[in-house]
Design a protein around this motif. Structure first.
Motif, PDB file in Angstrom:
ATOM      1  N   ILE A  38       0.863  -1.177   0.000  1.00 26.27           N
ATOM      2  CA  ILE A  38       0.000   0.000   0.000  1.00 26.27           C
ATOM      3  C   ILE A  38       0.900   1.227   0.000  1.00 26.27           C
ATOM      4  CG2 ILE A  38      -1.910   1.185   1.117  1.00 26.27           C
ATOM      5  CD1 ILE A  38      -2.515  -1.703   0.210  1.00 26.27           C
ATOM      6  N   VAL A  39       0.893   1.959  -1.108  1.00 27.42           N
ATOM      7  CA  VAL A  39       1.771   3.124  -1.266  1.00 27.42           C
ATOM      8  C   VAL A  39       0.938   4.380  -1.026  1.00 27.42           C
ATOM      9  CG1 VAL A  39       3.380   4.319  -2.782  1.00 27.42           C
ATOM     10  CG2 VAL A  39       3.102   1.838  -2.971  1.00 27.42           C
ATOM     11  N   ARG A  40       1.293   5.108   0.015  1.00 32.97           N
ATOM     12  CA  ARG A  40       0.540   6.326   0.332  1.00 32.97           C
ATOM     13  C   ARG A  40       1.402   7.275   1.163  1.00 32.97           C
ATOM     14  NH1 ARG A  40      -3.868   3.293   4.188  1.00 32.97           N
ATOM     15  NH2 ARG A  40      -2.454   2.612   5.852  1.00 32.97           N
ATOM     16  N   GLU A  41       0.912   8.505   1.294  1.00 32.80           N
ATOM     17  CA  GLU A  41       1.605   9.524   2.067  1.00 32.80           C
ATOM     18  C   GLU A  41       1.421   9.256   3.569  1.00 32.80           C
ATOM     19  OE1 GLU A  41       3.302  12.269   0.948  1.00 32.80           O
ATOM     20  OE2 GLU A  41       3.000  11.883  -1.190  1.00 32.80           O
ATOM     21  N   LYS A  42       2.499   9.510   4.316  1.00 32.30           N
ATOM     22  CA  LYS A  42       2.438   9.393   5.770  1.00 32.30           C
ATOM     23  C   LYS A  42       3.380  10.419   6.369  1.00 32.30           C
ATOM     24  CE  LYS A  42       3.156   6.179   9.637  1.00 32.30           C
ATOM     25  NZ  LYS A  42       1.868   6.506  10.286  1.00 32.30           N
ATOM     26  N   VAL A  67      12.346 -14.577   1.120  1.00 28.75           N
ATOM     27  CA  VAL A  67      11.927 -15.682   0.266  1.00 28.75           C
ATOM     28  C   VAL A  67      13.134 -16.543  -0.075  1.00 28.75           C
ATOM     29  CG1 VAL A  67       9.937 -14.500  -0.712  1.00 28.75           C
ATOM     30  CG2 VAL A  67      12.176 -14.199  -1.757  1.00 28.75           C
ATOM     31  N   HIS A  68      12.898 -17.623  -0.814  1.00 30.13           N
ATOM     32  CA  HIS A  68      13.969 -18.541  -1.169  1.00 30.13           C
ATOM     33  C   HIS A  68      14.353 -18.385  -2.635  1.00 30.13           C
ATOM     34  CE1 HIS A  68      12.064 -20.540   2.329  1.00 30.13           C
ATOM     35  NE2 HIS A  68      13.311 -20.921   2.602  1.00 30.13           N
ATOM     36  N   GLN A  69      15.580 -18.731  -2.930  1.00 28.05           N
ATOM     37  CA  GLN A  69      16.013 -18.834  -4.311  1.00 28.05           C
ATOM     38  C   GLN A  69      15.116 -19.838  -5.027  1.00 28.05           C
ATOM     39  OE1 GLN A  69      19.693 -21.104  -5.661  1.00 28.05           O
ATOM     40  NE2 GLN A  69      20.491 -19.024  -5.543  1.00 28.05           N
ATOM     41  N   GLY A  70      14.600 -19.454  -6.199  1.00 29.08           N
ATOM     42  CA  GLY A  70      13.689 -20.324  -6.936  1.00 29.08           C
ATOM     43  C   GLY A  70      12.221 -20.050  -6.678  1.00 29.08           C
ATOM     44  N   ASP A  71      11.911 -19.174  -5.707  1.00 25.64           N
ATOM     45  CA  ASP A  71      10.520 -18.833  -5.417  1.00 25.64           C
ATOM     46  C   ASP A  71       9.978 -17.833  -6.441  1.00 25.64           C
ATOM     47  OD1 ASP A  71      10.760 -20.434  -3.236  1.00 25.64           O
ATOM     48  OD2 ASP A  71      10.535 -18.858  -1.730  1.00 25.64           O
ATOM     49  N   THR A  72       8.667 -17.683  -6.431  1.00 28.74           N
ATOM     50  CA  THR A  72       7.987 -16.643  -7.198  1.00 28.74           C
ATOM     51  C   THR A  72       7.195 -15.783  -6.233  1.00 28.74           C
ATOM     52  OG1 THR A  72       7.815 -18.027  -9.176  1.00 28.74           O
ATOM     53  CG2 THR A  72       6.325 -16.148  -9.027  1.00 28.74           C
ATOM     54  N   VAL A  73       7.302 -14.474  -6.390  1.00 28.91           N
ATOM     55  CA  VAL A  73       6.640 -13.543  -5.482  1.00 28.91           C
ATOM     56  C   VAL A  73       5.700 -12.649  -6.280  1.00 28.91           C
ATOM     57  CG1 VAL A  73       6.976 -11.752  -3.741  1.00 28.91           C
ATOM     58  CG2 VAL A  73       8.718 -13.524  -4.042  1.00 28.91           C
ATOM     59  N   TYR A  74       4.449 -12.594  -5.869  1.00 31.53           N
ATOM     60  CA  TYR A  74       3.472 -11.685  -6.467  1.00 31.53           C
ATOM     61  C   TYR A  74       3.274 -10.515  -5.503  1.00 31.53           C
ATOM     62  CZ  TYR A  74       2.374 -15.337  -9.856  1.00 31.53           C
ATOM     63  OH  TYR A  74       2.457 -16.274 -10.857  1.00 31.53           O
ATOM     64  N   VAL A  75       3.578  -9.314  -5.988  1.00 32.06           N
ATOM     65  CA  VAL A  75       3.452  -8.112  -5.162  1.00 32.06           C
ATOM     66  C   VAL A  75       2.411  -7.207  -5.801  1.00 32.06           C
ATOM     67  CG1 VAL A  75       4.640  -6.147  -4.151  1.00 32.06           C
ATOM     68  CG2 VAL A  75       5.870  -8.308  -4.468  1.00 32.06           C
ATOM     69  N   ASN A  76       1.286  -7.048  -5.142  1.00 32.15           N
ATOM     70  CA  ASN A  76       0.198  -6.207  -5.634  1.00 32.15           C
ATOM     71  C   ASN A  76       0.393  -4.799  -5.075  1.00 32.15           C
ATOM     72  OD1 ASN A  76      -2.130  -5.206  -6.726  1.00 32.15           O
ATOM     73  ND2 ASN A  76      -3.521  -6.545  -5.612  1.00 32.15           N
ATOM     74  N   VAL A  77       0.766  -3.873  -5.949  1.00 35.65           N
ATOM     75  CA  VAL A  77       1.061  -2.501  -5.550  1.00 35.65           C
ATOM     76  C   VAL A  77      -0.194  -1.649  -5.709  1.00 35.65           C
ATOM     77  CG1 VAL A  77       2.487  -0.468  -5.983  1.00 35.65           C
ATOM     78  CG2 VAL A  77       3.472  -2.766  -6.207  1.00 35.65           C
ATOM     79  N   HIS A  78      -0.683  -1.104  -4.609  1.00 33.24           N
ATOM     80  CA  HIS A  78      -1.862  -0.227  -4.591  1.00 33.24           C
ATOM     81  C   HIS A  78      -1.372   1.219  -4.481  1.00 33.24           C
ATOM     82  CE1 HIS A  78      -4.633  -3.670  -3.709  1.00 33.24           C
ATOM     83  NE2 HIS A  78      -3.525  -4.157  -3.173  1.00 33.24           N
ATOM     84  N   ASN A  79      -1.539   1.994  -5.518  1.00 31.88           N
ATOM     85  CA  ASN A  79      -1.076   3.378  -5.520  1.00 31.88           C
ATOM     86  C   ASN A  79      -2.150   4.286  -4.946  1.00 31.88           C
ATOM     87  OD1 ASN A  79       0.075   5.845  -5.906  1.00 31.88           O
ATOM     88  ND2 ASN A  79       0.087   5.765  -8.147  1.00 31.88           N
TER      89      ASN A  79
END
Length: 526
Positions: A38-42, A67-79
């Motif tokens: 969650i990207v927002r002003e603070k 995380v580990h080498q070989g993993d896949t990471v999904y990062v949902n960025v909310h602007n």
């Protein structure tokens, strides 16, 4: 010297930075992880002033991901901010997946305010410590075993910048009128300016250690525009990794770390119980008369656990070089070598099929638009070509064969040759090209970022084996913003496994952005 209104000095896009640490450890089968950013002003209070900055998940520095080498990471960025942004996964290879690499107008357009975009981060062979950027951040990686004695604990040290004003507003104004970009008002270690800055003593970052233990410090230079010296009072350091690759151990009393670099450093807690400053100050390679940079000595405290009486103030590292000590910086940099063992081999490309000679330069351009305050404006270039962002991202244009977005005529050589290692030269005099002093094919460092010395040179070799569009740029924000960047396009191979993956169902839309004062953009086709 630039006055430091709220900090004392010693003689001896926001674009604010957001920070992420990804710890890679080997695993038999890759796992899948999901995160929300969650990207927002603070509001944060530093240097006696409260201001709002753009951060991830309300923290400065930002969240850590392991995380580990070989993993896949999904990062949902909310602007949830007020302007478009992207996140670049610096140092992650992203095999066949440039769609999630992140540089704006290179592989995607910015994520508009009020929307979200999910990055698929594919971790293949990475080890060591890494960084994510832009907004900006960092990540790191290690294996389950090390090619050095197992440390007892690890600690992340993030050196960053703090600006009292609205950095985006100051940045936009400087780009519009052609003047220098703003300089920071202080540096921070793990979000705090330290004891030498006003209203900061109570919040100085502290790390408690136990006598006899060995600590792995993961040191990240997340500054926008500065290289830094770093040292710990009365403690030696052993550098064992750089940018996610292991190096031959370097025993040293200080390090110099460039913007965007990540260094893995061992520290043994073997001194008398007490308090010791961890300190950093900017390394400036400019001429001595250039004094307008940030002179703040940022500090954190290394504190031994136990009941003892300690002096009023922690001891300061006497081995920390001064701002202009280029010999100290060069000596340290020259000592960096890859580990190059059978277990951790280095594969130097020997069969070179394409050669380029690239000059990175500062330039002046004639300023003609209404916002200019002078007749000339600051620019930077590679081979006398300055980059500007196109109206659409280069990856989409290349993948869908859209014309008019970029050109493929980036020059393989500068327009003029002279002795590039000379401090001064007479205008319009062409010199014979200088010969090299020889290359290291045995154990050169394998890195994602490396400093090019002033009036010096750097030889780079790489194999174009990952299809996609990849950003190649100076990591100093002012140079990047003025045009010292380009992009490599690595064409598809003959099989599906050597070709770009199809794009995800959704990519952020491209919308018109502010007109730039530089009028051409170029990429390299390989």
């Amino acid at each position: 010297m630039k006055p430091q209104k709220n900090c004392s000095t010693l003689s001896t896009k926001i674009l604010g930075f957001l920070f992420l640490i990804v710890l890679f450890t080997s695993s038999v089968a890759g796992e899948v992880h999901f995160y929300d950013f969650i990207v927002r002003e603070k509001n944060f209070t530093k240097l006696c002033l409260t201001k709002s900055i753009l951060v991830v998940n309300d923290s400065f520095p930002g969240p850590e991901i392991r995380v580990h080498q070989g993993d896949t990471v999904y990062v949902n960025v909310h602007n949830q901010g007020d302007y478009g942004l992207t996140i670049h996964w610096h140092g992650i290879k992203q095999p066949r997946n440039p769609w999630s690499d992140g540089p704006e107008y290179i592989t995607q357009c910015p994520i508009p305010p009020g929307t979200n975009f999910t990055y698929e981060v594919i971790l293949s062979t990475e080890e060591g410590t890494r960084v994510w950027i832009k907004i900006r951040s960092i990540y790191r990686s290690t294996g389950t075993t090390y090619p050095f004695p197992q440390p007892d604990e690890d600690e992340t040290i993030i050196i960053a910048s703090w600006y009292e004003g609205d950095i985006k507003e100051l940045y936009d104004e400087a780009m519009d009128d052609g003047s220098d970009l703003p300089h920071s008002d202080a540096y921070t270690i793990n979000g705090e300016p330290g004891d030498f800055c006003a209203c900061s003593k109570e919040t100085t970052y502290r790390r408690t250690v136990d006598y006899g233990k060995t600590y792995l410090l993961r040191i990240v230079n997340a500054n926008m525009n500065a290289e830094h010296f770093f040292a710990v009072a009365e403690h030696n350091l052993t550098v064992v990794g750089l940018d996610g690759s292991y190096v031959k151990p370097i025993e040293t009393s200080y390090i110099v770390i460039s913007a965007g670099q990540v260094m893995d450093v061992l520290l043994k807690a073997n001194q008398s119980p007490g308090q010791y400053y961890m300190a950093a100050r900017q390394y400036s390679s400019e001429d001595a008369e250039v004094t307008g940079f940030d002179h703040v000595n940022v500090t954190a405290i290394l504190e031994y656990r136990g009941n003892y009486t300690y002096q009023t103030s922690p001891s300061f590292p006497t081995t920390l070089p001064l701002y202009l000590e280029s010999p100290a910086a060069i000596s340290f940099t020259n000592s960096i070598r890859s580990l190059a063992t059978p277990e951790y081999p280095i594969d130097v490309p020997l069969n070179v099929t394409t050669k380029m000679f690239i000059t990175a330069s500062m330039n002046d351009l004639t300023c003609t638009h209404p916002g200019c305050e002078t007749t000339e404006q600051i620019s930077s270039s590679l081979n006398n070509v300055s980059w500007i962002n196109p109206t659409s991202d280069v990856l989409q244009a290349y993948y869908r064969n859209i014309s008019g977005v970029y050109t493929s005529d980036f020059p393989d050589q500068p327009p003029t040759f002279y002795n590039f290692t000379e401090e001064t030269f007479v205008d319009d005099i062409v010199f014979t090209v200088q010969g090299t002093k020889g290359f290291n094919f045995v154990d050169p460092p394998k890195v994602t970022t490396f400093a090019v010395p002033k009036n010096g040179w750097l030889a780079i070799r790489f194999t174009a084996s990952n299809p996609g569009v990849w950003f190649w740029h100076c990591h100093l924000e002012r140079h990047l913003s003025w045009g010292m960047d380009t992009a490599f396009i690595v064409k598809n191979g003959s099989t599906t496994e050597t070709s770009i993956r199809p794009p995800p169902p959704y990519m952020p839309p491209c919308e018109p952005h502010l007109n730039s004062r530089i009028k051409n953009s170029y990429e390299i086709i390989l």
